[in-house]
Scaffold this motif. Structure first.
Motif, PDB file in Angstrom:
ATOM      1  N   CYS A 112       0.806  -1.229   0.000  1.00 53.18           N
ATOM      2  CA  CYS A 112       0.000   0.000   0.000  1.00 53.18           C
ATOM      3  C   CYS A 112       0.843   1.285   0.000  1.00 53.18           C
ATOM      4  O   CYS A 112       0.290   2.391   0.022  1.00 53.18           O
ATOM      5  CB  CYS A 112      -0.928   0.018   1.221  1.00 53.18           C
ATOM      6  N   THR A 113       2.155   1.139  -0.040  1.00 48.88           N
ATOM      7  CA  THR A 113       3.041   2.311   0.009  1.00 48.88           C
ATOM      8  C   THR A 113       2.763   3.340  -1.090  1.00 48.88           C
ATOM      9  O   THR A 113       2.783   4.552  -0.810  1.00 48.88           O
ATOM     10  CB  THR A 113       4.513   1.870  -0.047  1.00 48.88           C
ATOM     11  N   PRO A 114       2.509   2.930  -2.350  1.00 48.49           N
ATOM     12  CA  PRO A 114       2.231   3.944  -3.388  1.00 48.49           C
ATOM     13  C   PRO A 114       1.075   4.869  -3.031  1.00 48.49           C
ATOM     14  O   PRO A 114       1.068   6.051  -3.435  1.00 48.49           O
ATOM     15  CB  PRO A 114       1.909   3.093  -4.616  1.00 48.49           C
ATOM     16  N   ALA A 115       0.104   4.378  -2.271  1.00 43.83           N
ATOM     17  CA  ALA A 115      -1.041   5.215  -1.897  1.00 43.83           C
ATOM     18  C   ALA A 115      -0.620   6.323  -0.936  1.00 43.83           C
ATOM     19  O   ALA A 115      -1.215   7.415  -0.933  1.00 43.83           O
ATOM     20  CB  ALA A 115      -2.128   4.350  -1.260  1.00 43.83           C
ATOM     21  N   ILE A 116       0.417   6.072  -0.132  1.00 43.72           N
ATOM     22  CA  ILE A 116       0.891   7.071   0.831  1.00 43.72           C
ATOM     23  C   ILE A 116       1.466   8.289   0.106  1.00 43.72           C
ATOM     24  O   ILE A 116       1.403   9.413   0.602  1.00 43.72           O
ATOM     25  CB  ILE A 116       1.942   6.446   1.761  1.00 43.72           C
ATOM     26  N   LYS A 117       2.008   8.061  -1.100  1.00 47.69           N
ATOM     27  CA  LYS A 117       2.594   9.158  -1.877  1.00 47.69           C
ATOM     28  C   LYS A 117       1.557  10.200  -2.302  1.00 47.69           C
ATOM     29  O   LYS A 117       1.917  11.299  -2.734  1.00 47.69           O
ATOM     30  CB  LYS A 117       3.299   8.607  -3.113  1.00 47.69           C
ATOM     31  N   LEU A 118       0.286   9.865  -2.201  1.00 49.08           N
ATOM     32  CA  LEU A 118      -0.761  10.805  -2.596  1.00 49.08           C
ATOM     33  C   LEU A 118      -0.848  11.994  -1.642  1.00 49.08           C
ATOM     34  O   LEU A 118      -1.391  13.040  -2.006  1.00 49.08           O
ATOM     35  CB  LEU A 118      -2.120  10.081  -2.655  1.00 49.08           C
ATOM     36  N   TYR A 119      -0.332  11.823  -0.411  1.00 50.68           N
ATOM     37  CA  TYR A 119      -0.329  12.938   0.542  1.00 50.68           C
ATOM     38  C   TYR A 119       0.967  13.729   0.354  1.00 50.68           C
ATOM     39  O   TYR A 119       2.039  13.292   0.739  1.00 50.68           O
ATOM     40  CB  TYR A 119      -0.467  12.419   1.972  1.00 50.68           C
ATOM     41  N   PRO A 121       2.701  16.417   1.549  1.00 49.91           N
ATOM     42  CA  PRO A 121       3.750  16.804   2.510  1.00 49.91           C
ATOM     43  C   PRO A 121       4.749  15.699   2.840  1.00 49.91           C
ATOM     44  O   PRO A 121       5.897  15.984   3.170  1.00 49.91           O
ATOM     45  CB  PRO A 121       2.943  17.212   3.753  1.00 49.91           C
ATOM     46  N   ILE A 122       4.334  14.428   2.730  1.00 50.59           N
ATOM     47  CA  ILE A 122       5.252  13.331   3.063  1.00 50.59           C
ATOM     48  C   ILE A 122       5.507  12.412   1.869  1.00 50.59           C
ATOM     49  O   ILE A 122       6.050  11.313   2.033  1.00 50.59           O
ATOM     50  CB  ILE A 122       4.728  12.497   4.260  1.00 50.59           C
ATOM     51  N   ALA A 123       5.138  12.857   0.653  1.00 52.54           N
ATOM     52  CA  ALA A 123       5.272  12.009  -0.541  1.00 52.54           C
ATOM     53  C   ALA A 123       6.715  11.561  -0.791  1.00 52.54           C
ATOM     54  O   ALA A 123       6.954  10.423  -1.205  1.00 52.54           O
ATOM     55  CB  ALA A 123       4.735  12.754  -1.767  1.00 52.54           C
ATOM     56  N   ASP A 124       7.682  12.431  -0.515  1.00 55.74           N
ATOM     57  CA  ASP A 124       9.090  12.103  -0.768  1.00 55.74           C
ATOM     58  C   ASP A 124       9.641  11.074   0.213  1.00 55.74           C
ATOM     59  O   ASP A 124      10.728  10.535   0.000  1.00 55.74           O
ATOM     60  CB  ASP A 124       9.945  13.375  -0.710  1.00 55.74           C
ATOM     61  N   TYR A 125       8.890  10.822   1.286  1.00 56.66           N
ATOM     62  CA  TYR A 125       9.392   9.921   2.329  1.00 56.66           C
ATOM     63  C   TYR A 125       8.477   8.710   2.510  1.00 56.66           C
ATOM     64  O   TYR A 125       8.474   8.084   3.576  1.00 56.66           O
ATOM     65  CB  TYR A 125       9.508  10.683   3.656  1.00 56.66           C
ATOM     66  N   ALA A 126       7.713   8.368   1.458  1.00 53.06           N
ATOM     67  CA  ALA A 126       6.701   7.315   1.573  1.00 53.06           C
ATOM     68  C   ALA A 126       7.288   5.963   1.979  1.00 53.06           C
ATOM     69  O   ALA A 126       6.760   5.268   2.858  1.00 53.06           O
ATOM     70  CB  ALA A 126       5.926   7.186   0.264  1.00 53.06           C
ATOM     71  N   TRP A 127       8.400   5.563   1.319  1.00 55.23           N
ATOM     72  CA  TRP A 127       8.985   4.251   1.630  1.00 55.23           C
ATOM     73  C   TRP A 127       9.593   4.223   3.026  1.00 55.23           C
ATOM     74  O   TRP A 127       9.454   3.223   3.756  1.00 55.23           O
ATOM     75  CB  TRP A 127      10.031   3.868   0.574  1.00 55.23           C
ATOM     76  N   LEU A 128      10.241   5.308   3.425  1.00 56.69           N
ATOM     77  CA  LEU A 128      10.767   5.380   4.788  1.00 56.69           C
ATOM     78  C   LEU A 128       9.626   5.358   5.804  1.00 56.69           C
ATOM     79  O   LEU A 128       9.744   4.758   6.880  1.00 56.69           O
ATOM     80  CB  LEU A 128      11.595   6.664   4.972  1.00 56.69           C
TER      81      LEU A 128
END
Length: 484
Positions: A112-119, A121-128
């Motif tokens: 589900c990590t790609p979905a986190i990139k939609l936000y 402010p934290i898109a650049d740090y999604a995998w971390l």
């Protein structure tokens, strides 16, 4: 003769209950005080190395972790504690079920990590962000298990080791390698992995898992218990953290940074509440499942209330001079929000106390209802107050929401499991602390007001002081004996 022996046994059991609670509390304090102190004094590093915007993004990431973890796991940690403390269920079986379940949850998180990139402010740090969530989840699972098997000493040692490693990595990666926000997250990930390995070896976790069969029926029972607690976790997140996201929406990430820095001071009170709550949950479940001694619950609440209220008053006394030397200059204006957030922490402590009673009585639905009410109150007040008052609006909304849930839980728990509470005394004490908080913000006589309030509170809680000292001495003896 029989009656005399029986009375002696009851007296000994009563002393044992208070001593066990106090001893466990002291163990958690002993282990966590050093770790909390280290992290507390790392704030100057963050506020001098990071910008207010960077610190605000860190807070968004960590609060996001606190929201998504119970959603992905279906709040399974609540089931680990309650079923692990149930003497009718083999504890190793709870461990095996929990470990296998968490493994599959971690796979879902990664997918589900790609979905986190939609936000953004934290898109650049999604995998971390995801890796941080997974490692913290594994560490949480194994440390919860250490508690239910009563291996509190290993838990305490791990807490200290984890914090020392985390602090060292923070200093090295932020200060010497200038890795800034990424360095902060790498520190958490590495510390969590090393902590998991240490607990797994020290607690012989792998052996316990291998030589135990998987119980699908137990998994189903634990999920039935935990699923309603998702709403409880989400509601607590809304109360604790949604204000940061709403501040970011209505104001800026810098305001989130200031608000988060201000919240670190009331964390001193929350730290005590959290440490006590760990021991209190264990004691309340054991006591409720055995004799349900109402006097035990009443006396514990008396002493706990005394500690929380007087502790709040003392912190209010030192806030302004302390914060001037504690954090970076760009964060110094945040002191004015601390008194209101301290009142939030005070009511939060009362909520936590009665939350343990919900755990003991397995009234997870009632617990969830109380936190949903709290969350709704907080969201509505945030929407009204933040656009008008900014950071102070968020602080007031949080304080009112915590007060609502504390009052609701007291009334609700007293209906189903009554024990005596001196409402007049505690209400009076709360009111004068709230008045002290207001005077600290608006008056030049803040120090005189605080001294007067502290003296009045000591007089009001004189009996509780004596009892606390008495049980504290007994607990110290028990604590030292157990460690030999």
């Amino acid at each position: 003769m029989y009656k005399n022996n029986n009375s002696k046994i009851i007296a000994q059991n009563t002393k044992s209950k208070y001593s066990e609670l106090a001893s466990n509390t002291m163990l958690f304090v002993f282990s966590s005080l050093l770790s909390k102190a280290i992290m507390f004094f790392l704030l100057p590093l963050y506020t001098n190395v990071l910008t207010t915007e960077e610190y605000g993004i860190i807070e968004l990431i960590m609060t996001g972790t606190n929201l998504l973890t119970p959603i992905f796991t279906l709040s399974f940690s609540d089931a680990i504690i309650r079923f692990g403390l149930d003497n009718s269920i083999p504890k190793n079986r709870v461990l095996k079920v929990s470990t296998i379940y968490i493994f599959f949850v971690s796979i879902i998180m990664i997918l589900c990590t790609p979905a986190i990139k939609l936000y953004k402010p934290i898109a650049d740090y999604a995998w971390l962000f995801t890796i941080t969530m997974v490692t913290l989840m594994y560490r949480s699972t194994i440390t919860l298990y250490l508690k239910v098997i009563n291996n509190n000493l290993l838990f305490a040692i791990d807490t200290i080791i984890y914090t020392l490693i985390l602090a060292a990595l923070n200093i090295i990666l932020l200060l010497f390698f200038n890795m800034r926000l990424e360095g902060y997250l790498y520190s958490i990930i590495i510390s969590s992995v090393l902590s998991f390995i240490y607990c797994a070896i020290g607690g012989r976790i792998f052996r316990r898992i291998i030589y135990c069969r998987f119980d699908p029926t137990l998994l189903k029972q634990m999920l039935i218990y935990s699923v309603p607690m998702i709403f409880n976790a989400i509601s607590w997140w809304i109360t604790n953290s949604s204000d940061k996201y709403m501040l970011e929406y209505f104001c800026t990430s810098s305001d989130v940074g200031l608000y988060s820095a201000a919240a670190k001071i009331p964390a001193l009170l929350s730290m005590f509440s959290s440490l006590f709550s760990q021991a209190w949950t264990l004691s309340s479940v054991k006591e409720y499942d055995s004799t349900a001694d109402r006097m035990f619950f009443s006396n514990t609440f008396r002493i706990y209330s005394c500690s929380m209220i007087i502790g709040s008053s003392v912190i209010l006394f030192i806030i302004k001079p302390f914060i001037n030397v504690y954090i970076g200059k760009s964060f110094s204006s945040s002191w004015i929000y601390v008194p209101v957030l301290l009142i939030s922490a005070l009511f939060g402590g009362f909520s936590s106390f009665f939350g343990s009673i919900y755990v003991a009585t397995k009234r997870n639905v009632s617990c969830t209802i109380s936190t949903i009410i709290c969350a709704i109150t907080n969201i509505i007040l945030n929407a009204i107050l933040i656009p008008r008052f900014g950071i102070m609006g968020a602080a007031i909304a949080t304080a009112v929401a915590y007060a609502v849930v504390a009052i609701y839980r007291i009334i609700d728990c007293q209906r189903t499991f009554y024990f005596h509470i001196s409402y007049m005394k505690h209400t009076f004490a709360l009111l004068i602390v709230i008045i002290e908080a207001i005077l600290v913000i608006i008056s030049d006589l803040r120090y005189i007001a605080s001294i007067i309030v502290i003296m009045v509170l000591i007089f009001v809680y004189l009996n509780e002081f004596r009892d606390a000292i008495k049980y504290g001495k007994k607990a110290m003896v028990m604590f030292l004996k157990n460690k030999k």
